[in-house]
Design an enzyme around this catalytic site. Structure first.
Site, PDB file in Angstrom:
ATOM      1  N   ASP A  60     -29.534 -21.880 -69.381  1.00 13.60           N
ATOM      2  CA  ASP A  60     -29.048 -20.686 -68.675  1.00 13.60           C
ATOM      3  C   ASP A  60     -27.674 -20.977 -68.096  1.00 13.60           C
ATOM      4  O   ASP A  60     -27.498 -21.913 -67.310  1.00 13.60           O
ATOM      5  CB  ASP A  60     -30.013 -20.332 -67.535  1.00 13.60           C
ATOM      6  CG  ASP A  60     -29.510 -19.115 -66.751  1.00 13.60           C
ATOM      7  OD1 ASP A  60     -29.587 -17.995 -67.286  1.00 13.60           O
ATOM      8  OD2 ASP A  60     -29.022 -19.293 -65.609  1.00 13.60           O
TER       9      ASP A  60
ATOM     10  N   TYR B 152     -19.825 -19.537 -63.695  1.00 13.33           N
ATOM     11  CA  TYR B 152     -20.094 -20.946 -63.376  1.00 13.33           C
ATOM     12  C   TYR B 152     -18.912 -21.811 -63.822  1.00 13.33           C
ATOM     13  O   TYR B 152     -18.862 -22.297 -64.955  1.00 13.33           O
ATOM     14  CB  TYR B 152     -21.384 -21.441 -64.041  1.00 13.33           C
ATOM     15  CG  TYR B 152     -22.648 -20.708 -63.620  1.00 13.33           C
ATOM     16  CD1 TYR B 152     -22.687 -19.945 -62.450  1.00 13.33           C
ATOM     17  CD2 TYR B 152     -23.805 -20.770 -64.375  1.00 13.33           C
ATOM     18  CE1 TYR B 152     -23.846 -19.274 -62.069  1.00 13.33           C
ATOM     19  CE2 TYR B 152     -24.968 -20.102 -63.988  1.00 13.33           C
ATOM     20  CZ  TYR B 152     -24.979 -19.354 -62.842  1.00 13.33           C
ATOM     21  OH  TYR B 152     -26.121 -18.686 -62.464  1.00 13.33           O
TER      22      TYR B 152
ATOM     23  N   TYR C 154     -34.833 -18.789 -60.499  1.00  8.24           N
ATOM     24  CA  TYR C 154     -33.690 -19.669 -60.206  1.00  8.24           C
ATOM     25  C   TYR C 154     -33.843 -20.386 -58.872  1.00  8.24           C
ATOM     26  O   TYR C 154     -34.622 -19.970 -58.030  1.00  8.24           O
ATOM     27  CB  TYR C 154     -32.351 -18.947 -60.375  1.00  8.24           C
ATOM     28  CG  TYR C 154     -31.853 -17.954 -59.343  1.00  8.24           C
ATOM     29  CD1 TYR C 154     -31.461 -18.339 -58.062  1.00  8.24           C
ATOM     30  CD2 TYR C 154     -31.662 -16.625 -59.699  1.00  8.24           C
ATOM     31  CE1 TYR C 154     -30.925 -17.430 -57.159  1.00  8.24           C
ATOM     32  CE2 TYR C 154     -31.135 -15.693 -58.806  1.00  8.24           C
ATOM     33  CZ  TYR C 154     -30.763 -16.110 -57.530  1.00  8.24           C
ATOM     34  OH  TYR C 154     -30.223 -15.214 -56.651  1.00  8.24           O
TER      35      TYR C 154
HETATM   36  N1  LIG Z   1     -28.826 -15.487 -61.373  1.00  6.17           N
HETATM   37  C1  LIG Z   1     -28.364 -15.994 -60.265  1.00  6.17           C
HETATM   38  O1  LIG Z   1     -27.822 -15.294 -59.394  1.00  6.17           O
HETATM   39  C2  LIG Z   1     -28.505 -17.474 -60.046  1.00  6.17           C
HETATM   40  C3  LIG Z   1     -28.259 -18.034 -58.776  1.00  6.17           C
HETATM   41  C4  LIG Z   1     -28.464 -19.399 -58.621  1.00  6.17           C
HETATM   42  C5  LIG Z   1     -28.888 -20.175 -59.703  1.00  6.17           C
HETATM   43  N2  LIG Z   1     -29.082 -19.602 -60.940  1.00  6.17           N
HETATM   44  C6  LIG Z   1     -29.535 -20.402 -62.121  1.00  6.17           C
HETATM   45  O2  LIG Z   1     -30.593 -21.266 -61.739  1.00  6.17           O
HETATM   46  C7  LIG Z   1     -30.223 -22.619 -61.975  1.00  6.17           C
HETATM   47  C8  LIG Z   1     -30.827 -23.537 -60.941  1.00  6.17           C
HETATM   48  O3  LIG Z   1     -30.577 -23.098 -59.630  1.00  6.17           O
HETATM   49  P1  LIG Z   1     -29.763 -23.964 -58.581  1.00  6.17           P
HETATM   50  O4  LIG Z   1     -28.809 -24.819 -59.309  1.00  6.17           O
HETATM   51  O5  LIG Z   1     -29.274 -23.006 -57.547  1.00  6.17           O
HETATM   52  O6  LIG Z   1     -30.879 -24.817 -57.823  1.00  6.17           O
HETATM   53  P2  LIG Z   1     -32.022 -25.862 -58.176  1.00  6.17           P
HETATM   54  O7  LIG Z   1     -32.327 -25.920 -59.611  1.00  6.17           O
HETATM   55  O8  LIG Z   1     -33.125 -25.548 -57.240  1.00  6.17           O
HETATM   56  O9  LIG Z   1     -31.344 -27.225 -57.695  1.00  6.17           O
HETATM   57  C9  LIG Z   1     -30.453 -27.915 -58.530  1.00  6.17           C
HETATM   58  C10 LIG Z   1     -29.841 -29.102 -57.794  1.00  6.17           C
HETATM   59  O10 LIG Z   1     -30.837 -29.953 -57.293  1.00  6.17           O
HETATM   60  C11 LIG Z   1     -30.466 -31.307 -57.467  1.00  6.17           C
HETATM   61  N3  LIG Z   1     -31.442 -31.914 -58.395  1.00  6.17           N
HETATM   62  C12 LIG Z   1     -31.765 -31.538 -59.644  1.00  6.17           C
HETATM   63  N4  LIG Z   1     -32.698 -32.335 -60.193  1.00  6.17           N
HETATM   64  C13 LIG Z   1     -32.971 -33.241 -59.251  1.00  6.17           C
HETATM   65  C14 LIG Z   1     -33.852 -34.324 -59.213  1.00  6.17           C
HETATM   66  N5  LIG Z   1     -34.633 -34.616 -60.241  1.00  6.17           N
HETATM   67  N6  LIG Z   1     -33.885 -35.077 -58.061  1.00  6.17           N
HETATM   68  C15 LIG Z   1     -33.095 -34.766 -57.020  1.00  6.17           C
HETATM   69  N7  LIG Z   1     -32.229 -33.746 -56.997  1.00  6.17           N
HETATM   70  C16 LIG Z   1     -32.174 -32.987 -58.112  1.00  6.17           C
HETATM   71  C17 LIG Z   1     -29.086 -31.321 -58.100  1.00  6.17           C
HETATM   72  O11 LIG Z   1     -28.079 -31.392 -57.083  1.00  6.17           O
HETATM   73  P3  LIG Z   1     -27.580 -32.778 -56.442  1.00  6.17           P
HETATM   74  O12 LIG Z   1     -27.757 -33.846 -57.455  1.00  6.17           O
HETATM   75  O13 LIG Z   1     -26.165 -32.553 -56.069  1.00  6.17           O
HETATM   76  O14 LIG Z   1     -28.445 -32.953 -55.228  1.00  6.17           O
HETATM   77  C18 LIG Z   1     -29.042 -29.956 -58.766  1.00  6.17           C
HETATM   78  O15 LIG Z   1     -27.739 -29.468 -58.932  1.00  6.17           O
HETATM   79  C19 LIG Z   1     -28.670 -22.584 -61.967  1.00  6.17           C
HETATM   80  O16 LIG Z   1     -28.136 -23.705 -62.645  1.00  6.17           O
HETATM   81  C20 LIG Z   1     -28.425 -21.287 -62.678  1.00  6.17           C
HETATM   82  O17 LIG Z   1     -28.608 -21.444 -64.079  1.00  6.17           O
HETATM   83  C21 LIG Z   1     -28.909 -18.264 -61.099  1.00  6.17           C
END
Ligand SMILES: NC(=O)c1ccc[n+]([C@@H]2O[C@H](COP(=O)([O-])OP(=O)(O)OC[C@H]3O[C@@H](n4cnc5c(N)ncnc54)[C@H](OP(=O)(O)O)[C@@H]3O)[C@@H](O)[C@H]2O)c1
Length: 331
Positions: free
Chosen positions: A52, A57, A217
């Site tokens: 996604d 981004y 998300y």
């Molecule tokens: N449609 C929308 O409006 C919208 C909004 C937000 C997100 N999204 C989508 O949803 C996806 C995910 O959401 P998100 O990035 O907000 O949050 P998330 O998936 O809840 O958190 C991702 C962050 O958590 C940390 N992480 C990931 N795997 C880990 C692990 N195994 N251990 C420890 N830390 C870990 C990383 O940051 P660090 O390593 O820096 O800690 C990573 O960037 C986005 O990439 C995007 O595709 C969509």
């Protein structure tokens, strides 16, 4: 990895998908492009076959990285991208001020006008180096454009073979109803994680009833649910978590207390807290996949394994009880 159908289609989505926001390097304190490509490729090896992304981004950067990472493996992946957030025109509904990857000020507008969608779609196809986008989602609703016009534009792109399926993101039930009067939408992409469960009231039941996939998300609450956001962790300048109330010391403490309580459940399955909460998310009725952000191979490896975890009903219930009984977050 477990797989589920995207809406009414026969496209199989892995229950853990690759969220490609952080690798765009915008609002997440920079990124390493080569590491990001290796993470995507490792994800595909492990069955994380849905990616996604969105133009916003990194202002095209995430899509470019995804396009490079999937070279030679296009047939293995489901590409989900979005339209409707513009930083290069001032039409539509003003959303927020930001800075680009070089620190230049920008204004972001919600814009779901037909001519804008068409232009964005062409740009995404070029950056992703693909002929067709598997799932094309409206990123945020735009008050200044009637949804009928937006749907007409998306249906035209679908007819032309530029997009396979239509999805939405951050849409209310009312908005989804309006879309459905015009044509099929296969998915909605809302925020959903164990700490932020607002969609359970209306959006999730509506999607279940209408066979609309829910792509959750921020499923690990941007890292909070991994237990790795301790009280002393500092986020760099340019990382949105630095100033977010959700990450205040008092909230971190409350989350860490709750995590202590559920830790024995993770230990029972021999998984990490992050894996437990990804698995919990995709066990909730109506959730199709968790879009988990990952920056490197280690993170995607850990996250992908959650896609094979099957939780007992009583553990799912015990986690919900711990969430309901935790001290409420101050937001
Ligand atoms: N449609 C929308 O409006 C919208 C909004 C937000 C997100 N999204 C989508 O949803 C996806 C995910 O959401 P998100 O990035 O907000 O949050 P998330 O998936 O809840 O958190 C991702 C962050 O958590 C940390 N992480 C990931 N795997 C880990 C692990 N195994 N251990 C420890 N830390 C870990 C990383 O940051 P660090 O390593 O820096 O800690 C990573 O960037 C986005 O990439 C995007 O595709 C969509």
């Amino acid at each position: 990895m477990q797989y589920r159908n995207l809406g009414t289609t026969n496209i199989k989505l892995p229950v853990v998908s690759f969220g490609a926001w952080a690798i765009g390097g915008w609002l997440w304190g920079g990124t390493d492009d080569e590491e990001a490509k290796r993470a995507i490729q490792k994800g595909i090896d492990l069955g994380v076959t849905c990616i996604d992304t969105a133009p916003i981004y990194g202002f095209g950067h995430s899509e470019t990285i995804v396009g490079e990472a999937i070279q030679g493996r296009r047939d293995k992946v489901i590409i989900a991208t979005k339209c409707g957030l513009r930083w290069d025109t001032e039409q539509g509904e003003f959303f927020f001020d930001t800075v680009d990857r070089n620190g230049e000020s920008l204004k972001v507008y919600k814009n779901l006008r037909p001519e804008s969608i068409r232009k964005e779609c062409e740009n995404s196809l070029r950056r992703l180096k693909v002929d067709v986008i598997d799932l094309y989602q409206c990123h945020w609703p735009d008050k200044t454009t009637p949804l009928d016009y937006t749907m007409d534009a998306l249906l035209a792109l679908q007819k032309e073979g530029k997009i396979r399926h239509i999805g939405v993101s951050n849409f209310t039930v009312e908005m989804m109803r309006t879309c459905l009067k015009k044509g099929k939408i296969e998915s909605n992409q809302p925020k959903y994680n164990a700490l932020e469960r607002e969609i359970e009231a209306e959006i999730l039941p509506f999607c279940r009833e209408n066979n609309i996939s829910v792509l959750a998300y921020s499923p690990i609450a941007q890292g909070l649910l991994t237990g790795k956001v301790t009280l002393d962790r500092e986020f760099p300048y340019g990382d949105l978590r630095r100033d977010k109330t959700m990450f205040s010391p008092v909230n971190r403490r409350r989350v860490l207390n709750m995590l202590e309580r559920v830790k024995p459940i993770a230990e029972k399955y021999e998984i990490t807290l992050g894996q437990l909460f990804i698995a919990w998310t995709v066990h909730q009725p109506g959730i199709t996949t968790a879009l988990v952000g990952a920056r490197d191979e280690l993170q995607i490896e850990e996250n992908a394994k959650a896609g094979a975890v099957i939780l007992d009903e009583k553990d799912i219930h015990a986690i919900r009880t711990a969430l309901e009984e935790m001290e409420p977050l101050q937001l």
